[in-house]
Motif scaffolding. Structure first.
Motif, PDB file in Angstrom:
ATOM      1  N   ASN A  56       3.308   6.376 -15.939  1.00 47.34           N
ATOM      2  CA  ASN A  56       4.209   7.669 -15.382  1.00 47.34           C
ATOM      3  C   ASN A  56       5.653   7.110 -14.978  1.00 47.34           C
ATOM      4  O   ASN A  56       6.529   7.547 -15.157  1.00 47.34           O
ATOM      5  N   THR A  57       5.499   5.986 -14.320  1.00 47.17           N
ATOM      6  CA  THR A  57       6.934   5.480 -13.722  1.00 47.17           C
ATOM      7  C   THR A  57       7.884   4.909 -14.823  1.00 47.17           C
ATOM      8  O   THR A  57       9.081   5.434 -14.733  1.00 47.17           O
ATOM      9  N   PHE A  58       7.263   4.128 -15.758  1.00 48.33           N
ATOM     10  CA  PHE A  58       8.115   3.801 -17.000  1.00 48.33           C
ATOM     11  C   PHE A  58       8.511   5.036 -17.850  1.00 48.33           C
ATOM     12  O   PHE A  58       9.607   5.040 -18.424  1.00 48.33           O
ATOM     13  N   ALA A  59       7.731   6.007 -17.811  1.00 40.20           N
ATOM     14  CA  ALA A  59       8.307   7.411 -18.801  1.00 40.20           C
ATOM     15  C   ALA A  59       9.294   7.971 -17.859  1.00 40.20           C
ATOM     16  O   ALA A  59      10.425   8.253 -18.717  1.00 40.20           O
ATOM     17  N   VAL A  60       8.977   8.220 -16.642  1.00 41.49           N
ATOM     18  CA  VAL A  60      10.099   8.741 -15.842  1.00 41.49           C
ATOM     19  C   VAL A  60      11.493   7.771 -15.903  1.00 41.49           C
ATOM     20  O   VAL A  60      12.579   8.354 -16.139  1.00 41.49           O
ATOM     21  N   ALA A  61      11.327   6.627 -15.846  1.00 42.27           N
ATOM     22  CA  ALA A  61      12.504   5.693 -15.770  1.00 42.27           C
ATOM     23  C   ALA A  61      13.325   5.800 -17.458  1.00 42.27           C
ATOM     24  O   ALA A  61      14.396   5.704 -17.391  1.00 42.27           O
ATOM     25  N   ILE A  96       0.898  -1.088  -0.108  1.00 42.51           N
ATOM     26  CA  ILE A  96      -0.050   0.080  -0.119  1.00 42.51           C
ATOM     27  C   ILE A  96       1.132   1.325   0.076  1.00 42.51           C
ATOM     28  O   ILE A  96       0.459   2.175  -0.771  1.00 42.51           O
ATOM     29  N   ALA A  97       2.037   1.301   0.664  1.00 41.62           N
ATOM     30  CA  ALA A  97       2.697   2.523   0.857  1.00 41.62           C
ATOM     31  C   ALA A  97       3.534   2.503  -0.434  1.00 41.62           C
ATOM     32  O   ALA A  97       3.713   3.603  -1.223  1.00 41.62           O
ATOM     33  N   ILE A  98       4.081   1.141  -1.138  1.00 44.88           N
ATOM     34  CA  ILE A  98       4.557   1.515  -2.357  1.00 44.88           C
ATOM     35  C   ILE A  98       3.899   2.110  -3.576  1.00 44.88           C
ATOM     36  O   ILE A  98       4.449   2.611  -4.568  1.00 44.88           O
ATOM     37  N   THR A  99       2.540   1.739  -3.501  1.00 44.68           N
ATOM     38  CA  THR A  99       1.763   2.122  -4.403  1.00 44.68           C
ATOM     39  C   THR A  99       1.622   3.768  -4.614  1.00 44.68           C
ATOM     40  O   THR A  99       1.032   4.234  -5.347  1.00 44.68           O
ATOM     41  N   HIS A 100       1.878   4.289  -3.510  1.00 45.92           N
ATOM     42  CA  HIS A 100       1.718   5.782  -3.234  1.00 45.92           C
ATOM     43  C   HIS A 100       3.051   6.307  -3.597  1.00 45.92           C
ATOM     44  O   HIS A 100       4.377   5.867  -3.166  1.00 45.92           O
ATOM     45  N   MET A 101       2.912   7.278  -4.559  1.00 46.74           N
ATOM     46  CA  MET A 101       4.072   8.119  -5.023  1.00 46.74           C
ATOM     47  C   MET A 101       5.154   8.786  -3.807  1.00 46.74           C
ATOM     48  O   MET A 101       6.332   8.814  -3.959  1.00 46.74           O
ATOM     49  N   TRP A 102       4.337   9.133  -2.888  1.00 47.73           N
ATOM     50  CA  TRP A 102       5.008   9.863  -1.749  1.00 47.73           C
ATOM     51  C   TRP A 102       5.917   8.930  -1.005  1.00 47.73           C
ATOM     52  O   TRP A 102       6.985   9.247  -0.447  1.00 47.73           O
ATOM     53  N   PRO A 140      22.080   4.662 -13.339  1.00 46.86           N
ATOM     54  CA  PRO A 140      20.710   4.466 -12.553  1.00 46.86           C
ATOM     55  C   PRO A 140      19.631   3.556 -13.483  1.00 46.86           C
ATOM     56  O   PRO A 140      18.495   3.485 -12.850  1.00 46.86           O
ATOM     57  N   ALA A 141      19.822   3.044 -14.384  1.00 49.40           N
ATOM     58  CA  ALA A 141      18.948   2.104 -15.098  1.00 49.40           C
ATOM     59  C   ALA A 141      18.178   1.107 -14.160  1.00 49.40           C
ATOM     60  O   ALA A 141      16.744   1.107 -14.683  1.00 49.40           O
ATOM     61  N   ILE A 142      19.136   0.378 -14.022  1.00 52.44           N
ATOM     62  CA  ILE A 142      18.608  -0.768 -13.222  1.00 52.44           C
ATOM     63  C   ILE A 142      17.596  -0.316 -11.783  1.00 52.44           C
ATOM     64  O   ILE A 142      16.465  -0.847 -11.638  1.00 52.44           O
ATOM     65  N   MET A 143      17.866   0.755 -11.158  1.00 48.61           N
ATOM     66  CA  MET A 143      17.374   1.189 -10.086  1.00 48.61           C
ATOM     67  C   MET A 143      15.903   1.860 -10.578  1.00 48.61           C
ATOM     68  O   MET A 143      15.015   1.660 -10.021  1.00 48.61           O
ATOM     69  N   LEU A 144      15.884   2.755 -11.751  1.00 45.09           N
ATOM     70  CA  LEU A 144      14.807   3.263 -12.112  1.00 45.09           C
ATOM     71  C   LEU A 144      13.930   2.039 -12.788  1.00 45.09           C
ATOM     72  O   LEU A 144      12.664   2.393 -12.389  1.00 45.09           O
ATOM     73  N   PHE A 145      14.305   1.136 -13.381  1.00 47.35           N
ATOM     74  CA  PHE A 145      13.347   0.378 -13.948  1.00 47.35           C
ATOM     75  C   PHE A 145      12.821  -0.716 -12.775  1.00 47.35           C
ATOM     76  O   PHE A 145      11.631  -1.196 -13.018  1.00 47.35           O
ATOM     77  N   SER A 146      13.670  -0.898 -11.751  1.00 45.43           N
ATOM     78  CA  SER A 146      13.085  -1.654 -10.607  1.00 45.43           C
ATOM     79  C   SER A 146      12.107  -0.853  -9.916  1.00 45.43           C
ATOM     80  O   SER A 146      10.961  -1.636  -9.415  1.00 45.43           O
ATOM     81  N   TRP A 147      12.394   0.298  -9.781  1.00 45.87           N
ATOM     82  CA  TRP A 147      11.382   1.273  -8.939  1.00 45.87           C
ATOM     83  C   TRP A 147       9.907   1.204  -9.994  1.00 45.87           C
ATOM     84  O   TRP A 147       8.855   1.106  -9.266  1.00 45.87           O
ATOM     85  N   ALA A 148       9.977   1.420 -11.170  1.00 49.74           N
ATOM     86  CA  ALA A 148       9.002   1.367 -12.288  1.00 49.74           C
ATOM     87  C   ALA A 148       8.175  -0.006 -12.233  1.00 49.74           C
ATOM     88  O   ALA A 148       6.943   0.104 -11.999  1.00 49.74           O
ATOM     89  N   PHE A 149       8.988  -1.099 -11.951  1.00 47.43           N
ATOM     90  CA  PHE A 149       8.227  -2.534 -11.967  1.00 47.43           C
ATOM     91  C   PHE A 149       7.457  -2.759 -10.843  1.00 47.43           C
ATOM     92  O   PHE A 149       6.495  -3.202 -10.518  1.00 47.43           O
ATOM     93  N   ILE A 150       8.193  -2.411  -9.575  1.00 48.98           N
ATOM     94  CA  ILE A 150       7.782  -2.570  -8.045  1.00 48.98           C
ATOM     95  C   ILE A 150       6.545  -1.690  -7.913  1.00 48.98           C
ATOM     96  O   ILE A 150       5.447  -2.409  -7.582  1.00 48.98           O
ATOM     97  N   SER A 151       6.388  -0.520  -8.230  1.00 52.12           N
ATOM     98  CA  SER A 151       5.548   0.513  -8.098  1.00 52.12           C
ATOM     99  C   SER A 151       4.188  -0.069  -8.978  1.00 52.12           C
ATOM    100  O   SER A 151       3.111  -0.231  -8.404  1.00 52.12           O
ATOM    101  N   SER A 152       4.605  -0.500 -10.319  1.00 56.05           N
ATOM    102  CA  SER A 152       3.433  -0.907 -10.993  1.00 56.05           C
ATOM    103  C   SER A 152       2.840  -2.405 -10.651  1.00 56.05           C
ATOM    104  O   SER A 152       1.600  -2.713 -10.625  1.00 56.05           O
ATOM    105  N   TYR A 153       3.873  -3.186 -10.233  1.00 52.57           N
ATOM    106  CA  TYR A 153       3.316  -4.679  -9.719  1.00 52.57           C
ATOM    107  C   TYR A 153       2.405  -4.502  -8.078  1.00 52.57           C
ATOM    108  O   TYR A 153       1.533  -5.057  -7.996  1.00 52.57           O
ATOM    109  N   SER A 154       2.823  -3.165  -7.582  1.00 52.94           N
ATOM    110  CA  SER A 154       1.715  -3.061  -6.615  1.00 52.94           C
ATOM    111  C   SER A 154       0.460  -2.937  -6.766  1.00 52.94           C
ATOM    112  O   SER A 154      -0.513  -3.180  -6.100  1.00 52.94           O
TER     113      SER A 154
END
Length: 191
Positions: free
Chosen positions: A116-121, A28-34, A135-149
């Motif tokens: 949004n997350t994949f565009a930013v990544a 639930i926290a991951i799904t929020h951008m904050w 930072p590619a691995i970190m950015l795309f991991s963030w996009a994937f985890i946020s999206s999976y949530s």
């Protein structure tokens, strides 16, 4: 042969069923951008460090990246396709896990979070390509985890996520190309 919609629904039900109680709060926290503010601060630091006084060009372009991906996903795709989110699908009412309750909007194709997350990544991966470590691995991991949530909490089908990621990746790449043109023509002399 099964239809794509059936495969998408079956995959959603499988992934959504993989929940564990102790992970609910985190998802639930991951799904929020904050929840990603530390990552955002790190990215801001990297952009400022790499681009110096010209960093405002990067932030301006990044604003357009998010604006474009968000508007296309939320105000063009969702009204155009009218695909109900799984949490609003009457066939799934007793089958899905909704730790956060119903989503705000009824329609979910394409996922704005994924777009949004994949565009930013995609955009920032290229903007920061010369930065060490890349930072590619970190950015795309963030996009994937946020999206999976979004699947975990019952708001999106996997197809919503994949389409949103593809839309976002395309937008990120288009804006990277536009940024390169602007960099060469408008502000190369500022550096």
């Amino acid at each position: 042969m099964e239809s794509l919609s059936t495969i998408d629904s079956d995959l959603f039900l499988f992934l959504n069923s993989l929940h564990v109680d102790w992970l609910d709060g985190l998802m639930i926290a991951i799904t929020h951008m904050w929840a990603w503010i530390p990552l955002y601060l790190l990215l801001i630091y990297w952009v400022v460090k790499q681009y110096g006084k010209c960093c405002w060009w990067v932030f301006l372009a990044l604003g357009f990246v998010v604006l474009c991906s968000d508007q296309l996903s939320a105000h063009v795709c969702k009204p155009l396709f009218h695909r109900l989110r799984p949490c609003y699908n009457a066939d799934f009412q007793d089958l899905i896990y909704l730790p956060k309750g119903l989503a705000g909007g009824k329609y979910g194709f394409v996922s704005s979070h994924a777009a949004n997350t994949f565009a930013v990544a995609a955009f920032l991966t290229h903007v920061l390509w010369n930065y060490r470590p890349r930072p590619a691995i970190m950015l795309f991991s963030w996009a994937f985890i946020s999206s999976y949530s979004r699947i975990y909490i019952g708001y999106h089908y996997p197809g919503d996520i994949v389409a949103g990621a593809m839309l976002g990746g395309l937008i990120g790449m288009v804006f990277w190309k536009l940024f390169q043109i602007a960099q060469q023509k408008l502000w190369k002399s500022e550096q």
